[in-house]
Structure formats: C-alpha cells, structure tokens
Design a protein around this motif. Structure first.
Motif, PDB file in Angstrom:
ATOM      1  N   PHE A 128       0.739  -1.092   0.217  1.00  0.00           N
ATOM      2  CA  PHE A 128      -0.119  -0.009   0.248  1.00  0.00           C
ATOM      3  C   PHE A 128       0.833   1.028  -0.026  1.00  0.00           C
ATOM      4  O   PHE A 128       0.578   2.203  -0.713  1.00  0.00           O
ATOM      5  CB  PHE A 128      -1.007  -0.019   1.370  1.00  0.00           C
ATOM      6  N   VAL A 129       1.821   1.356   0.725  1.00  0.00           N
ATOM      7  CA  VAL A 129       2.643   2.317   1.119  1.00  0.00           C
ATOM      8  C   VAL A 129       3.641   2.704  -0.219  1.00  0.00           C
ATOM      9  O   VAL A 129       3.821   3.649  -0.982  1.00  0.00           O
ATOM     10  CB  VAL A 129       3.512   2.663   2.148  1.00  0.00           C
ATOM     11  N   GLY A 130       4.074   1.496  -0.728  1.00  0.00           N
ATOM     12  CA  GLY A 130       4.964   1.667  -2.141  1.00  0.00           C
ATOM     13  C   GLY A 130       3.947   2.093  -3.185  1.00  0.00           C
ATOM     14  O   GLY A 130       4.785   2.963  -3.948  1.00  0.00           O
ATOM     15  N   GLY A 131       2.834   1.607  -3.306  1.00  0.00           N
ATOM     16  CA  GLY A 131       2.010   2.010  -4.449  1.00  0.00           C
ATOM     17  C   GLY A 131       1.642   3.570  -4.335  1.00  0.00           C
ATOM     18  O   GLY A 131       1.715   3.961  -5.485  1.00  0.00           O
ATOM     19  N   PHE A 132       1.389   3.906  -3.095  1.00  0.00           N
ATOM     20  CA  PHE A 132       1.133   5.235  -3.007  1.00  0.00           C
ATOM     21  C   PHE A 132       2.356   6.175  -3.226  1.00  0.00           C
ATOM     22  O   PHE A 132       2.320   7.107  -4.243  1.00  0.00           O
ATOM     23  CB  PHE A 132       0.623   5.599  -1.655  1.00  0.00           C
ATOM     24  N   CYS A 133       3.364   5.761  -2.851  1.00  0.00           N
ATOM     25  CA  CYS A 133       4.785   6.716  -3.151  1.00  0.00           C
ATOM     26  C   CYS A 133       5.098   6.626  -4.649  1.00  0.00           C
ATOM     27  O   CYS A 133       5.433   7.713  -5.243  1.00  0.00           O
ATOM     28  CB  CYS A 133       5.888   6.029  -2.321  1.00  0.00           C
ATOM     29  N   TYR A 134       4.668   5.272  -5.177  1.00  0.00           N
ATOM     30  CA  TYR A 134       5.095   5.107  -6.589  1.00  0.00           C
ATOM     31  C   TYR A 134       4.270   6.296  -7.480  1.00  0.00           C
ATOM     32  O   TYR A 134       4.781   6.840  -8.498  1.00  0.00           O
ATOM     33  CB  TYR A 134       4.922   3.745  -7.167  1.00  0.00           C
ATOM     34  N   LEU A 135       3.033   6.130  -7.285  1.00  0.00           N
ATOM     35  CA  LEU A 135       2.125   6.994  -7.854  1.00  0.00           C
ATOM     36  C   LEU A 135       2.225   8.402  -7.774  1.00  0.00           C
ATOM     37  O   LEU A 135       2.352   9.439  -8.884  1.00  0.00           O
ATOM     38  CB  LEU A 135       0.780   6.818  -7.430  1.00  0.00           C
ATOM     39  N   VAL A 136       2.750   9.020  -6.708  1.00  0.00           N
ATOM     40  CA  VAL A 136       2.866  10.194  -6.319  1.00  0.00           C
ATOM     41  C   VAL A 136       4.378  10.740  -7.189  1.00  0.00           C
ATOM     42  O   VAL A 136       4.409  11.683  -7.466  1.00  0.00           O
ATOM     43  CB  VAL A 136       3.252  10.580  -4.778  1.00  0.00           C
ATOM     44  N   TRP A 137       5.319   9.653  -6.941  1.00  0.00           N
ATOM     45  CA  TRP A 137       6.686  10.343  -7.490  1.00  0.00           C
ATOM     46  C   TRP A 137       6.593  10.344  -9.035  1.00  0.00           C
ATOM     47  O   TRP A 137       7.342  11.003  -9.684  1.00  0.00           O
ATOM     48  CB  TRP A 137       7.558   8.946  -6.979  1.00  0.00           C
ATOM     49  N   ASN A 138       5.805   9.591  -9.706  1.00  0.00           N
ATOM     50  CA  ASN A 138       5.708   9.540 -11.016  1.00  0.00           C
ATOM     51  C   ASN A 138       4.717  10.547 -11.663  1.00  0.00           C
ATOM     52  O   ASN A 138       4.004  10.655 -12.812  1.00  0.00           O
ATOM     53  CB  ASN A 138       5.283   8.096 -11.683  1.00  0.00           C
ATOM     54  N   MET A 139       3.958  11.163 -10.683  1.00  0.00           N
ATOM     55  CA  MET A 139       3.058  12.453 -11.278  1.00  0.00           C
ATOM     56  C   MET A 139       4.010  13.293 -12.089  1.00  0.00           C
ATOM     57  O   MET A 139       5.204  13.638 -11.729  1.00  0.00           O
ATOM     58  CB  MET A 139       2.338  13.178  -9.927  1.00  0.00           C
ATOM     59  N   PRO A 140       3.368  13.971 -13.077  1.00  0.00           N
ATOM     60  CA  PRO A 140       3.821  15.150 -13.760  1.00  0.00           C
ATOM     61  C   PRO A 140       4.233  16.261 -12.921  1.00  0.00           C
ATOM     62  O   PRO A 140       3.421  16.633 -12.141  1.00  0.00           O
ATOM     63  CB  PRO A 140       2.984  15.740 -14.952  1.00  0.00           C
ATOM     64  N   ARG A 141       5.283  16.932 -12.941  1.00  0.00           N
ATOM     65  CA  ARG A 141       5.833  18.007 -12.245  1.00  0.00           C
ATOM     66  C   ARG A 141       5.471  19.314 -12.707  1.00  0.00           C
ATOM     67  O   ARG A 141       5.465  20.403 -12.135  1.00  0.00           O
ATOM     68  CB  ARG A 141       7.261  17.919 -11.985  1.00  0.00           C
ATOM     69  N   THR A 142       5.438  19.253 -14.045  1.00  0.00           N
ATOM     70  CA  THR A 142       5.099  20.686 -14.719  1.00  0.00           C
ATOM     71  C   THR A 142       3.893  20.229 -15.580  1.00  0.00           C
ATOM     72  O   THR A 142       3.514  19.274 -16.088  1.00  0.00           O
ATOM     73  CB  THR A 142       6.072  20.938 -15.585  1.00  0.00           C
ATOM     74  N   ARG A 143       3.156  21.514 -16.142  1.00  0.00           N
ATOM     75  CA  ARG A 143       2.026  21.529 -16.966  1.00  0.00           C
ATOM     76  C   ARG A 143       2.595  21.403 -18.222  1.00  0.00           C
ATOM     77  O   ARG A 143       3.630  22.015 -18.730  1.00  0.00           O
ATOM     78  CB  ARG A 143       1.209  22.495 -16.868  1.00  0.00           C
ATOM     79  N   ASN A 144       1.941  20.574 -19.238  1.00  0.00           N
ATOM     80  CA  ASN A 144       2.264  20.685 -20.658  1.00  0.00           C
ATOM     81  C   ASN A 144       2.262  22.107 -21.316  1.00  0.00           C
ATOM     82  O   ASN A 144       2.888  22.553 -21.850  1.00  0.00           O
ATOM     83  CB  ASN A 144       1.466  19.906 -21.385  1.00  0.00           C
ATOM     84  N   ASP A 145       0.979  22.824 -20.830  1.00  0.00           N
ATOM     85  CA  ASP A 145       0.791  24.225 -21.352  1.00  0.00           C
ATOM     86  C   ASP A 145       0.526  24.926 -20.044  1.00  0.00           C
ATOM     87  O   ASP A 145      -0.597  24.692 -19.369  1.00  0.00           O
ATOM     88  CB  ASP A 145      -0.430  24.108 -22.177  1.00  0.00           C
ATOM     89  N   PRO A 146       1.355  25.907 -19.887  1.00  0.00           N
ATOM     90  CA  PRO A 146       0.985  26.588 -18.396  1.00  0.00           C
ATOM     91  C   PRO A 146      -0.243  27.502 -18.612  1.00  0.00           C
ATOM     92  O   PRO A 146      -0.830  27.894 -17.545  1.00  0.00           O
ATOM     93  CB  PRO A 146       2.320  27.514 -18.163  1.00  0.00           C
ATOM     94  N   TRP A 147      -0.683  27.748 -19.542  1.00  0.00           N
ATOM     95  CA  TRP A 147      -1.846  28.833 -19.846  1.00  0.00           C
ATOM     96  C   TRP A 147      -3.004  27.718 -19.917  1.00  0.00           C
ATOM     97  O   TRP A 147      -4.227  28.486 -20.136  1.00  0.00           O
ATOM     98  CB  TRP A 147      -1.766  29.642 -20.943  1.00  0.00           C
ATOM     99  N   ASP A 148      -2.844  26.711 -19.907  1.00  0.00           N
ATOM    100  CA  ASP A 148      -4.290  25.757 -20.130  1.00  0.00           C
ATOM    101  C   ASP A 148      -4.878  25.589 -18.640  1.00  0.00           C
ATOM    102  O   ASP A 148      -4.257  25.244 -17.667  1.00  0.00           O
ATOM    103  CB  ASP A 148      -4.013  24.443 -20.487  1.00  0.00           C
ATOM    104  N   ASP A 149      -6.146  25.859 -18.713  1.00  0.00           N
ATOM    105  CA  ASP A 149      -6.867  25.877 -17.397  1.00  0.00           C
ATOM    106  C   ASP A 149      -7.821  24.719 -17.347  1.00  0.00           C
ATOM    107  O   ASP A 149      -8.513  24.559 -16.480  1.00  0.00           O
ATOM    108  CB  ASP A 149      -7.778  27.301 -17.143  1.00  0.00           C
ATOM    109  N   GLY A 150      -7.711  23.727 -18.430  1.00  0.00           N
ATOM    110  CA  GLY A 150      -8.298  22.517 -18.187  1.00  0.00           C
ATOM    111  C   GLY A 150      -9.722  22.595 -19.050  1.00  0.00           C
ATOM    112  O   GLY A 150     -10.210  21.467 -19.327  1.00  0.00           O
TER     113      GLY A 150
END
Length: 153
Positions: A128-150
């Motif tokens: 459980f802890v390893g899966g959570f850490c893996y998912l958080v670690w592999n999250m994108p750190r920057t946006r593809n487009d900084p002006w994109d509001d979704g």
C-alpha cells in the motif's frame, strides 16, 4: 469648533450618558405637507383589460417530441467518439491495486473475522505505502501548457 467648545461638548455627553431625553427637549422636525389622497377607483368604471401578448413575447413552446426532432434536424456539431481508454502500464497497475486493493482486503478480513499472519500484514502494508509513493513520484511535475486551465471547446 474651538477646543474649549469641543471639551465642553464631550463633558456634557459624558454627564448625560444613559439619560433619556424628555419630550420637551427633543426638537421637532419640520413638518412636510402630506400629499392629498388619490381619488378611489370605482369598480364599475374600470373595463376589463384584454391581455394581448406583447410583440417581443416568446413563441409558445413546442411539445418535447417536436423540440427533440427540431434539434436533431438542425445539423449541429456532433463530437467524434473518444478513443478507448487504455490499460495502465504494469508497474502503475500494481500500484493502483495496492492502493485500493489492500485496504479493501483488510476490510474484508475485519468483517469476516479472518486473521492474517503478521508477515502477510507487513507485506500488504508495504504494498500500500509503496504503491502510493510510486504514484506520487511519477506524477507530472509541470504542466504541458502553463496557460491551459483545463477547459476544452
């Protein structure tokens, strides 16, 4: 206002604090003449008004079946079908199963009264802890487009 007058005014306020003024001390406001009452309407003199819809009034709504057909026949934009959702990569899938499967397994064991050996409990907690850490670690750190509001059109 002179400083002496101001001090005197404050002194009077403090001396009279909490006292209610007498009726003869309150200055009367200037009276304004009241407007004359309007002449009452006679019921028999009023003709019933025939209400006609104004020129800007909307057309009466169509029944739901006709409105649906009219919408369908207008040739509006129809978005393309979205691509199918793909499977996650194997490490990410294992992390998601650990994140949601392990607490679910612990709840099932709790409600059924099943006890697991300590080593299995430690492995499941680590998963459980390893899966959570893996998912958080592999999250994108920057946006593809900084002006994109979704939002998408």
């Amino acid at each position: 206002m002179k400083p002496q007058d101001e001090d005197e005014a404050w002194r009077q306020i403090v001396e009279n604090y909490g006292d209610t003024p007498r009726a003869d001390e309150i200055p009367l406001a200037e009276s304004t003449p009241e407007p004359a009452p309007a002449e009452p309407l006679r019921v028999d003199a009023v003709e019933p008004a025939v209400e006609e819809p104004p020129a800007w009034a909307p057309e009466p709504e169509e029944p739901a079946e006709l409105a649906y057909r009219a919408w369908d026949d207008e040739g509006r934009f129809v978005p393309p079908t979205p691509p199918p959702i793909g499977w996650a990569t194997p490490p990410r899938l294992v992390a998601w199963v650990g994140l949601f499967g392990v607490p679910l397994l612990f709840l099932v064991c709790l409600f059924t009264g099943l006890t697991l050996p300590s080593i299995i409990n430690l492995i499941l907690i680590g998963w459980f802890v390893g899966g959570f850490c893996y998912l958080v670690w592999n999250m994108p750190r920057t946006r593809n487009d900084p002006w994109d509001d979704g939002s998408r059109i």
